[in-house]
Design a protein around this motif. Structure first.
Motif, PDB file in Angstrom:
ATOM      1  N   PRO A 229     -13.219 -13.965   2.150  1.00 52.44           N
ATOM      2  CA  PRO A 229     -12.618 -13.753   0.821  1.00 52.44           C
ATOM      3  C   PRO A 229     -13.491 -12.865  -0.076  1.00 52.44           C
ATOM      4  O   PRO A 229     -14.660 -12.610   0.211  1.00 52.44           O
ATOM      5  N   ILE A 230     -12.879 -12.415  -1.163  1.00 60.01           N
ATOM      6  CA  ILE A 230     -13.604 -11.703  -2.225  1.00 60.01           C
ATOM      7  C   ILE A 230     -13.377 -12.487  -3.514  1.00 60.01           C
ATOM      8  O   ILE A 230     -12.228 -12.794  -3.861  1.00 60.01           O
ATOM      9  N   ASP A 231     -14.459 -12.797  -4.205  1.00 60.81           N
ATOM     10  CA  ASP A 231     -14.281 -13.569  -5.438  1.00 60.81           C
ATOM     11  C   ASP A 231     -13.720 -12.660  -6.532  1.00 60.81           C
ATOM     12  O   ASP A 231     -13.952 -11.447  -6.559  1.00 60.81           O
ATOM     13  N   LEU A 232     -12.984 -13.262  -7.450  1.00 63.70           N
ATOM     14  CA  LEU A 232     -12.320 -12.496  -8.495  1.00 63.70           C
ATOM     15  C   LEU A 232     -13.306 -11.806  -9.426  1.00 63.70           C
ATOM     16  O   LEU A 232     -12.985 -10.757  -9.998  1.00 63.70           O
ATOM     17  N   ALA A 233     -14.490 -12.358  -9.570  1.00 65.40           N
ATOM     18  CA  ALA A 233     -15.489 -11.707 -10.417  1.00 65.40           C
ATOM     19  C   ALA A 233     -15.844 -10.336  -9.858  1.00 65.40           C
ATOM     20  O   ALA A 233     -16.007  -9.361 -10.614  1.00 65.40           O
ATOM     21  N   THR A 234     -15.951 -10.232  -8.547  1.00 63.26           N
ATOM     22  CA  THR A 234     -16.244  -8.940  -7.914  1.00 63.26           C
ATOM     23  C   THR A 234     -15.078  -7.983  -8.097  1.00 63.26           C
ATOM     24  O   THR A 234     -15.272  -6.799  -8.405  1.00 63.26           O
ATOM     25  N   VAL A 235     -13.857  -8.489  -7.920  1.00 58.40           N
ATOM     26  CA  VAL A 235     -12.675  -7.645  -8.108  1.00 58.40           C
ATOM     27  C   VAL A 235     -12.626  -7.112  -9.540  1.00 58.40           C
ATOM     28  O   VAL A 235     -12.384  -5.916  -9.765  1.00 58.40           O
ATOM     29  N   LYS A 236     -12.877  -7.966 -10.506  1.00 58.00           N
ATOM     30  CA  LYS A 236     -12.863  -7.536 -11.908  1.00 58.00           C
ATOM     31  C   LYS A 236     -13.954  -6.511 -12.189  1.00 58.00           C
ATOM     32  O   LYS A 236     -13.738  -5.544 -12.938  1.00 58.00           O
TER      33      LYS A 236
ATOM     34  N   ALA B 135      -0.132  -3.569  11.633  1.00 54.91           N
ATOM     35  CA  ALA B 135      -1.098  -3.471  10.537  1.00 54.91           C
ATOM     36  C   ALA B 135      -0.378  -3.272   9.208  1.00 54.91           C
ATOM     37  O   ALA B 135      -0.691  -3.929   8.213  1.00 54.91           O
ATOM     38  N   ALA B 136       0.608  -2.365   9.206  1.00 59.47           N
ATOM     39  CA  ALA B 136       1.372  -2.117   7.982  1.00 59.47           C
ATOM     40  C   ALA B 136       2.174  -3.344   7.567  1.00 59.47           C
ATOM     41  O   ALA B 136       2.227  -3.708   6.388  1.00 59.47           O
ATOM     42  N   ALA B 137       2.804  -3.984   8.540  1.00 66.50           N
ATOM     43  CA  ALA B 137       3.611  -5.166   8.238  1.00 66.50           C
ATOM     44  C   ALA B 137       2.764  -6.270   7.629  1.00 66.50           C
ATOM     45  O   ALA B 137       3.204  -6.977   6.715  1.00 66.50           O
ATOM     46  N   ASN B 138       1.540  -6.413   8.114  1.00 67.78           N
ATOM     47  CA  ASN B 138       0.644  -7.477   7.651  1.00 67.78           C
ATOM     48  C   ASN B 138      -0.157  -7.094   6.411  1.00 67.78           C
ATOM     49  O   ASN B 138      -1.032  -7.850   5.982  1.00 67.78           O
ATOM     50  N   LEU B 139       0.134  -5.914   5.853  1.00 71.01           N
ATOM     51  CA  LEU B 139      -0.655  -5.408   4.725  1.00 71.01           C
ATOM     52  C   LEU B 139      -2.137  -5.422   5.073  1.00 71.01           C
ATOM     53  O   LEU B 139      -2.994  -5.735   4.233  1.00 71.01           O
ATOM     54  N   PHE B 140      -2.407  -5.130   6.352  1.00 70.42           N
ATOM     55  CA  PHE B 140      -3.763  -4.988   6.877  1.00 70.42           C
ATOM     56  C   PHE B 140      -4.571  -6.288   6.786  1.00 70.42           C
ATOM     57  O   PHE B 140      -5.791  -6.272   6.875  1.00 70.42           O
ATOM     58  N   ASN B 141      -3.877  -7.399   6.592  1.00 71.07           N
ATOM     59  CA  ASN B 141      -4.514  -8.728   6.471  1.00 71.07           C
ATOM     60  C   ASN B 141      -5.502  -8.795   5.304  1.00 71.07           C
ATOM     61  O   ASN B 141      -6.428  -9.624   5.309  1.00 71.07           O
ATOM     62  N   ALA B 142      -5.302  -7.949   4.330  1.00 68.85           N
ATOM     63  CA  ALA B 142      -6.241  -7.893   3.195  1.00 68.85           C
ATOM     64  C   ALA B 142      -6.152  -9.154   2.344  1.00 68.85           C
ATOM     65  O   ALA B 142      -5.057  -9.679   2.112  1.00 68.85           O
TER      66      ALA B 142
ATOM     67  N   VAL C  67      -4.126  -0.403  -3.301  1.00 73.85           N
ATOM     68  CA  VAL C  67      -5.370  -0.331  -2.530  1.00 73.85           C
ATOM     69  C   VAL C  67      -5.727  -1.735  -2.070  1.00 73.85           C
ATOM     70  O   VAL C  67      -5.885  -2.645  -2.903  1.00 73.85           O
ATOM     71  N   ALA C  68      -5.805  -1.911  -0.769  1.00 74.85           N
ATOM     72  CA  ALA C  68      -6.228  -3.191  -0.209  1.00 74.85           C
ATOM     73  C   ALA C  68      -7.750  -3.279  -0.242  1.00 74.85           C
ATOM     74  O   ALA C  68      -8.440  -2.292   0.031  1.00 74.85           O
ATOM     75  N   LEU C  69      -8.252  -4.457  -0.582  1.00 74.76           N
ATOM     76  CA  LEU C  69      -9.698  -4.694  -0.636  1.00 74.76           C
ATOM     77  C   LEU C  69     -10.055  -5.875   0.257  1.00 74.76           C
ATOM     78  O   LEU C  69      -9.290  -6.842   0.360  1.00 74.76           O
ATOM     79  N   GLY C  70     -11.211  -5.813   0.874  1.00 76.17           N
ATOM     80  CA  GLY C  70     -11.674  -6.901   1.720  1.00 76.17           C
ATOM     81  C   GLY C  70     -12.866  -6.476   2.537  1.00 76.17           C
ATOM     82  O   GLY C  70     -13.577  -5.524   2.179  1.00 76.17           O
TER      83      GLY C  70
ATOM     84  N   ASP D 206     -19.713   0.664  -2.965  1.00 73.12           N
ATOM     85  CA  ASP D 206     -21.047   0.418  -3.521  1.00 73.12           C
ATOM     86  C   ASP D 206     -21.371  -1.078  -3.538  1.00 73.12           C
ATOM     87  O   ASP D 206     -22.535  -1.473  -3.382  1.00 73.12           O
ATOM     88  N   ARG D 207     -20.341  -1.896  -3.684  1.00 74.64           N
ATOM     89  CA  ARG D 207     -20.534  -3.347  -3.747  1.00 74.64           C
ATOM     90  C   ARG D 207     -20.323  -4.029  -2.390  1.00 74.64           C
ATOM     91  O   ARG D 207     -20.223  -5.252  -2.314  1.00 74.64           O
ATOM     92  N   GLY D 208     -20.218  -3.228  -1.330  1.00 71.98           N
ATOM     93  CA  GLY D 208     -20.076  -3.800   0.009  1.00 71.98           C
ATOM     94  C   GLY D 208     -18.683  -4.272   0.346  1.00 71.98           C
ATOM     95  O   GLY D 208     -18.493  -5.101   1.239  1.00 71.98           O
ATOM     96  N   VAL D 209     -17.682  -3.734  -0.359  1.00 73.38           N
ATOM     97  CA  VAL D 209     -16.282  -4.117  -0.140  1.00 73.38           C
ATOM     98  C   VAL D 209     -15.536  -2.933   0.460  1.00 73.38           C
ATOM     99  O   VAL D 209     -15.661  -1.801  -0.030  1.00 73.38           O
ATOM    100  N   ASP D 210     -14.763  -3.175   1.513  1.00 76.04           N
ATOM    101  CA  ASP D 210     -13.991  -2.117   2.166  1.00 76.04           C
ATOM    102  C   ASP D 210     -12.639  -1.957   1.495  1.00 76.04           C
ATOM    103  O   ASP D 210     -12.173  -2.845   0.767  1.00 76.04           O
ATOM    104  N   SER D 211     -11.984  -0.815   1.773  1.00 73.66           N
ATOM    105  CA  SER D 211     -10.731  -0.525   1.084  1.00 73.66           C
ATOM    106  C   SER D 211      -9.760   0.234   1.973  1.00 73.66           C
ATOM    107  O   SER D 211     -10.136   0.808   2.998  1.00 73.66           O
ATOM    108  N   MET D 212      -8.491   0.230   1.542  1.00 76.84           N
ATOM    109  CA  MET D 212      -7.440   0.949   2.250  1.00 76.84           C
ATOM    110  C   MET D 212      -6.314   1.281   1.277  1.00 76.84           C
ATOM    111  O   MET D 212      -5.580   0.393   0.829  1.00 76.84           O
TER     112      MET D 212
END
Length: 220
Positions: free
Chosen positions: A20-27, A117-124, A191-194, A157-163
């Protein structure tokens, strides 16, 4: 992380792990993105974040529609490949070849993998959606693209991948319902994050980039 490291280190992830990614990081990532430039400081973007049960609901409907062959109806017009320039068509063909070469020796067909992958929204675990007011100018779309790129570089920069992907915004009616997006807003991109799933070949696809001489024109 130095800026160039983030630029060259970011890559599109098509299969995220369940980490998971905590919401503080997302914000924090979104706050960084808000520093992107905009026309006359208009800051035309709105941001909607889907995670948890809400994203699970969106994913379930998306899976059903993709796997039953329902065409997407995105808010922004899309162009079929034959409508692109010959240079862009060649770049896309090269990307397809790279994708096939990278993952073709796995047990699942390449097209099936990409469709899943597309159907699963990349499991993000998180998807960030960007909207602008309907009939916004091209400048507002440019600004929103700058916002999205800044967001992805901050994530790296924060170690989170994207798509960033069309698959994330193919069915805007689903997103409007789940995220309470007003009808006067156009959904521009998601943009998917994870965190990338380790040892998954689909995450190692590395498309090439055009040589500068192919697209840079300098007048002295």
């Amino acid at each position: 992380m130095e800026t160039r490291s983030a630029i060259y280190g970011r890559h599109s992830v098509r299969d995220f792990s369940d980490r998971p990614i905590d919401l503080a990081t997302v914000k924090a990532i979104i706050k960084d993105a808000s520093q992107a430039p905009s026309w006359a400081n208009s800051q035309p973007w709105s941001v909607y974040v889907a995670t948890g049960d809400t994203l699970a609901q969106i994913r379930a409907v998306n899976q059903q529609r993709v796997l039953t062959g329902q065409n997407g109806t995105p808010d922004l017009a899309i162009a079929h490949r034959e409508q692109w320039s010959s240079r862009s068509q060649q770049a896309m063909a090269d990307w397809n070849e790279t994708m096939t070469e990278t993952i073709a020796d796995t047990s699942t067909d390449v097209e099936e993998q990409t469709t899943q992958a597309a159907a699963n929204l990349f499991n993000a675990p998180v998807v960030v959606y960007f909207t602008v007011q309907k009939n916004a100018t091209g400048y507002s779309l440019f600004d929103t693209g700058s916002f999205a790129q800044t967001l992805m570089l901050s994530a790296t920069d924060r170690g989170v991948d994207s798509m960033p992907a069309y698959a994330l915004i193919a069915y805007p009616d689903v997103l409007r319902s789940a995220l309470s997006i007003p009808s006067d807003q156009e959904i521009v991109m998601g943009v998917a994050l994870g965190h990338a799933k380790v040892d998954d070949k689909i995450n190692t696809v590395a498309p090439g980039r055009l040589a500068l001489a192919d697209f840079v024109h300098i007048a002295e």
